[in-house]
Design a protein around this motif. Structure first.
Motif, short mmCIF file in Angstrom:
data_model
loop_
_atom_site.label_atom_id
_atom_site.label_comp_id
_atom_site.label_asym_id
_atom_site.label_seq_id
_atom_site.Cartn_x
_atom_site.Cartn_y
_atom_site.Cartn_z
N LEU A 163 62.49 -19.89 -55.56
CA LEU A 163 61.66 -20.84 -56.30
C LEU A 163 60.96 -20.07 -57.41
O LEU A 163 60.39 -19.01 -57.16
N ILE A 164 61.01 -20.62 -58.61
CA ILE A 164 60.46 -19.93 -59.78
C ILE A 164 59.42 -20.82 -60.44
O ILE A 164 59.68 -22.01 -60.71
N LEU A 165 58.26 -20.23 -60.67
CA LEU A 165 57.23 -20.88 -61.46
C LEU A 165 57.25 -20.19 -62.82
O LEU A 165 56.87 -19.03 -62.94
N GLU A 166 57.75 -20.86 -63.83
CA GLU A 166 57.97 -20.22 -65.13
C GLU A 166 56.65 -19.75 -65.75
O GLU A 166 56.59 -18.70 -66.36
N SER A 167 55.62 -20.57 -65.60
CA SER A 167 54.30 -20.22 -66.15
C SER A 167 53.27 -20.82 -65.20
O SER A 167 52.94 -22.00 -65.30
N ALA A 168 52.80 -20.00 -64.28
CA ALA A 168 51.95 -20.51 -63.21
C ALA A 168 50.67 -21.15 -63.75
O ALA A 168 50.07 -20.67 -64.72
N SER A 169 50.27 -22.22 -63.08
CA SER A 169 49.02 -22.89 -63.44
C SER A 169 48.18 -23.05 -62.18
O SER A 169 48.69 -23.00 -61.05
N THR A 170 46.89 -23.28 -62.37
CA THR A 170 45.98 -23.35 -61.22
C THR A 170 46.33 -24.49 -60.28
O THR A 170 46.10 -24.41 -59.07
N THR B 35 47.12 -17.25 -64.24
CA THR B 35 47.64 -18.35 -65.05
C THR B 35 48.58 -17.81 -66.12
O THR B 35 48.25 -16.82 -66.80
N GLY B 36 49.74 -18.44 -66.22
CA GLY B 36 50.71 -18.05 -67.23
C GLY B 36 51.75 -17.05 -66.75
O GLY B 36 52.76 -16.84 -67.43
N GLU B 37 51.52 -16.43 -65.60
CA GLU B 37 52.50 -15.47 -65.08
C GLU B 37 53.74 -16.19 -64.57
O GLU B 37 53.67 -17.35 -64.15
#
Lengths: 109, 118
Positions: free
Chosen positions: B76-83, B15-17
């Motif tokens: 595709l970019i996940l700026e701050s990954a969440s569950t 989470t958050g990465e």
């Protein structure tokens, strides 16, 4: 609203039985309809499209504009037909596909 | 034969990465797409691109961004990954309509990246 509905999450039939995977759509205009299939551990791929009026692997699908349906049919199911099937539509001048939620077909021996 | 490749088959992040998913196609297709595939929900379009540096939001763009610096590559970019971003991510590409004289647009899919966010 543009929408594709596949009412069955799972369809289980015996080998040799007829199979019909249901697809209904909502679209204002003349859509193009497709069936995509994903076999286990394989990528999603196009099975057939309505404008081609073709039979692929024994499957056919007829576009019924009156009932806004595009059901996928096969008279005699085979075990190798077991897969996830997605119905999809696009507008004639659109790049995008709208997918249904998918139906898992299980053909038992 | 169209080939769409994705950089990873499986990915585990915290989470958050910040997470990057890469997709490359080798058929000179103009259009590229990112979907997420969830049981019972089918495929939902996140973003698509119809040209280099061009992008449009799909149905569920929140929490995602994309980059297309070269025609063959769409990230595709996940700026701050969440569950709740744990999912299977599919990339696809297609030709422009009418390029080959056809009126339909078949999309060609990659093998998918299964992302787990802990």
């Amino acid at each position: 609203a543009q929408r594709v509905t596949q009412p069955e999450k799972l369809l289980s039939v015996f080998k040799g039985a007829p199979v019909e995977l249901k697809c209904n759509y909502s679209y204002s205009g003349s859509p193009e309809l497709f069936w995509y299939v994903q076999y286990s551990r394989q990528r999603l791929q196009l099975l057939l499209r309505h404008i081609s009026r073709e039979s692929i692997k024994g499957f056919t699908a007829d576009l019924n504009k009156g009932e806004t349906s595009f059901h996928l049919k096969k008279p005699f199911a085979q075990e190798e037909d077991s897969a996830m099937y997605y119905c999809a539509l696009s507008g004639k001048s659109s790049y995008k596909l709208i997918f249904g939620s998918g139906t898992r077909l299980l053909v038992r021996p | 034969d169209v080939k769409v490749t994705q950089s990873s088959r499986y990915l585990v992040k915290r989470t958050g990465e910040k997470v990057f998913l890469e997709c490359v196609q080798d058929m000179d297709h103009e259009n590229m797409f990112w979907y997420r595939q969830d049981p019972g929900l089918g495929l939902r379009l996140i973003y698509f691109s119809y040209d280099v540096k061009m992008k449009e939001k799909g149905d569920i763009p929140e929490g995602y961004s994309v980059s297309r610096e070269k025609k063959e590559r769409f990230s595709l970019i996940l700026e701050s990954a969440s569950t709740n971003q744990t999912s299977m991510y599919l990339c696809a590409s297609s030709q422009n309509l009418g390029t080959s004289g056809t009126s339909y647009n078949e999309q060609f899919f990659g093998p998918g990246t299964r992302l787990t966010v802990l």
